[in-house]
Design a protein around this motif. Structure first.
Motif, PDB file in Angstrom:
ATOM      1  N   UNK A  26      -5.122  10.965  -1.529  1.00  0.00           N
ATOM      2  CA  UNK A  26      -5.806  10.582  -0.285  1.00  0.00           C
ATOM      3  C   UNK A  26      -4.794  10.176   0.777  1.00  0.00           C
ATOM      4  N   UNK A  27      -3.774   9.415   0.381  1.00  0.00           N
ATOM      5  CA  UNK A  27      -2.747   8.997   1.332  1.00  0.00           C
ATOM      6  C   UNK A  27      -1.981  10.199   1.871  1.00  0.00           C
ATOM      7  N   UNK A  28      -1.621  11.106   0.993  1.00  0.00           N
ATOM      8  CA  UNK A  28      -0.903  12.305   1.428  1.00  0.00           C
ATOM      9  C   UNK A  28      -1.761  13.152   2.352  1.00  0.00           C
ATOM     10  N   UNK A  29      -3.054  13.266   2.048  1.00  0.00           N
ATOM     11  CA  UNK A  29      -3.954  14.054   2.897  1.00  0.00           C
ATOM     12  C   UNK A  29      -4.052  13.450   4.288  1.00  0.00           C
ATOM     13  N   UNK A  30      -4.116  12.110   4.373  1.00  0.00           N
ATOM     14  CA  UNK A  30      -4.184  11.457   5.683  1.00  0.00           C
ATOM     15  C   UNK A  30      -2.905  11.720   6.471  1.00  0.00           C
ATOM     16  N   UNK A  31      -1.755  11.622   5.803  1.00  0.00           N
ATOM     17  CA  UNK A  31      -0.492  11.829   6.491  1.00  0.00           C
ATOM     18  C   UNK A  31      -0.350  13.277   6.977  1.00  0.00           C
ATOM     19  N   UNK A  32      -0.768  14.212   6.130  1.00  0.00           N
ATOM     20  CA  UNK A  32      -0.686  15.613   6.532  1.00  0.00           C
ATOM     21  C   UNK A  32      -1.663  15.903   7.668  1.00  0.00           C
TER      22      UNK A  32
END
Length: 329
Positions: A317-323
């Motif tokens: 989820x964190x990676x998806x938000x950053x991307x």
């Protein structure tokens, strides 16, 4: 940027490996497992915990020359140290105590054992042996007390404790119902905790790779070592790739301290630790499923660590938000 380890970093890693080999080798590991299965003494060896404190394990990142005996190093050195602890499956709330150094009295020098609400859900590891919970202060009488009933003696209303059987015999768990004054770790602590846990996972992943390769060289079938067969070679090669990719990601995240890179490193390290333990079992065949083999201990510890500080779902989820926040082409 030079990502090669410096001579001092190599010496630090070698020193920690030597210390742990002398104080927590395979015989000590198996003795800890047997004692835990019998329900005897606690999992945390207080003598070894103090030795780790004297060696600077917990105070590694505190300022040098301070009252807590800080070493003045950074995250890059911390992941090297925790990688070595992961190799030998050293039990105890290592990450929480390291993060509590300089905050909780005694944590830096190893005279206090500190745990944390680092698991997703109502579980806390090592609570029965902890002197404090990170972010919650002293747990004596508040959270520890008598954990055999519905509520700890002297605990705040709403805080209930019960020991539960853990998949890992060296990670005792307690179920809590309500946390009272204890809160979840801050975002910064969660990032650092996730990275250090990823380093533990990398150490375990590389160790199971070594175990598999060694067994493949020794075990013979049809007149030759099983490591000569292509299918076994492929398994071992995949294990090495997983471990080295995860190690590279952890080292890079330790340099940048970027939350996204830490999340990615935790994902890769969890995958490497669990995947390598499973493949190590496969290489060992029926022997790998026996209680006497150490492979199952690595797999069980990897399962628990995968749920600590940042789960796969949280990291994704964190990676998806950053991307999603990146500017378009």
């Amino acid at each position: 940027m030079d990502f090669q380890l410096t001579e001092d970093q190599r010496d630090l890693r070698a020193g920690v490996r030597e210390l742990l080999a002398g104080r927590y080798g395979r015989e000590a590991l198996r003795a800890s497992v047997d004692a835990a299965e019998r329900g005897g003494a606690g999992v945390v060896d207080r003598g070894l915990w103090r030795e780790l404190g004297e060696a600077g394990f917990f105070a590694l990142r505190l300022p040098e020359g301070g009252p807590d005996g800080g070493v003045g190093l950074g995250l890059a050195e911390a992941v090297l140290v925790f990688e070595e602890a992961g190799r030998v499956l050293l039990p105890g709330p290592l990450v929480a105590t390291h993060l509590a150094a300089g905050v909780v009295p005694g944590a830096a020098r190893g005279t206090a054992v500190v745990t944390a609400f680092d698991l997703d859900g109502p579980f806390v590891a090592y609570l029965g042996e902890a002197d404090a919970v990170l972010g919650a202060g002293d747990v004596t009488g508040e959270l520890a007390g008598d954990v055999t009933g519905d509520r700890a003696e002297g605990a705040e209303p709403g805080v209930a404790l019960a020991p539960v059987r853990s998949v890992d015999p060296l990670t005792p768990l307690y179920r809590t119902r309500g946390r009272g004054s204890a809160g979840a770790p801050s975002a910064a602590l969660r990032d650092e905790g996730a990275l250090l846990t990823a380093a533990l996972q990398v150490g375990s992943a590389l160790r199971t790779c070594e175990l598999a390769v060694r067994y493949a060289k020794e075990r013979e079938q049809f007149g030759q070592p099983i490591g000569a067969f292509q299918s076994v070679k492929h398994l071992c090669a995949q294990m090495l790739v997983r471990g080295e990719v995860a190690r590279t990601a952890v080292y890079a995240a330790a340099v940048t301290a970027d939350p996204g890179e830490i999340a990615g490193a935790k994902l890769l390290a969890d995958e490497a630790a669990v995947g390598n333990a499973r493949d190590c079992l496969q290489v060992h065949g029926g022997m790998g499923f026996t209680w006497e083999a150490d492979v199952h201990l690595h797999l069980k510890r990897a399962w628990v660590r995968a749920e600590q500080w940042r789960t796969a779902a949280e990291a994704e989820e964190l990676l998806a938000r950053e991307l999603g926040a990146l500017p378009g082409p």
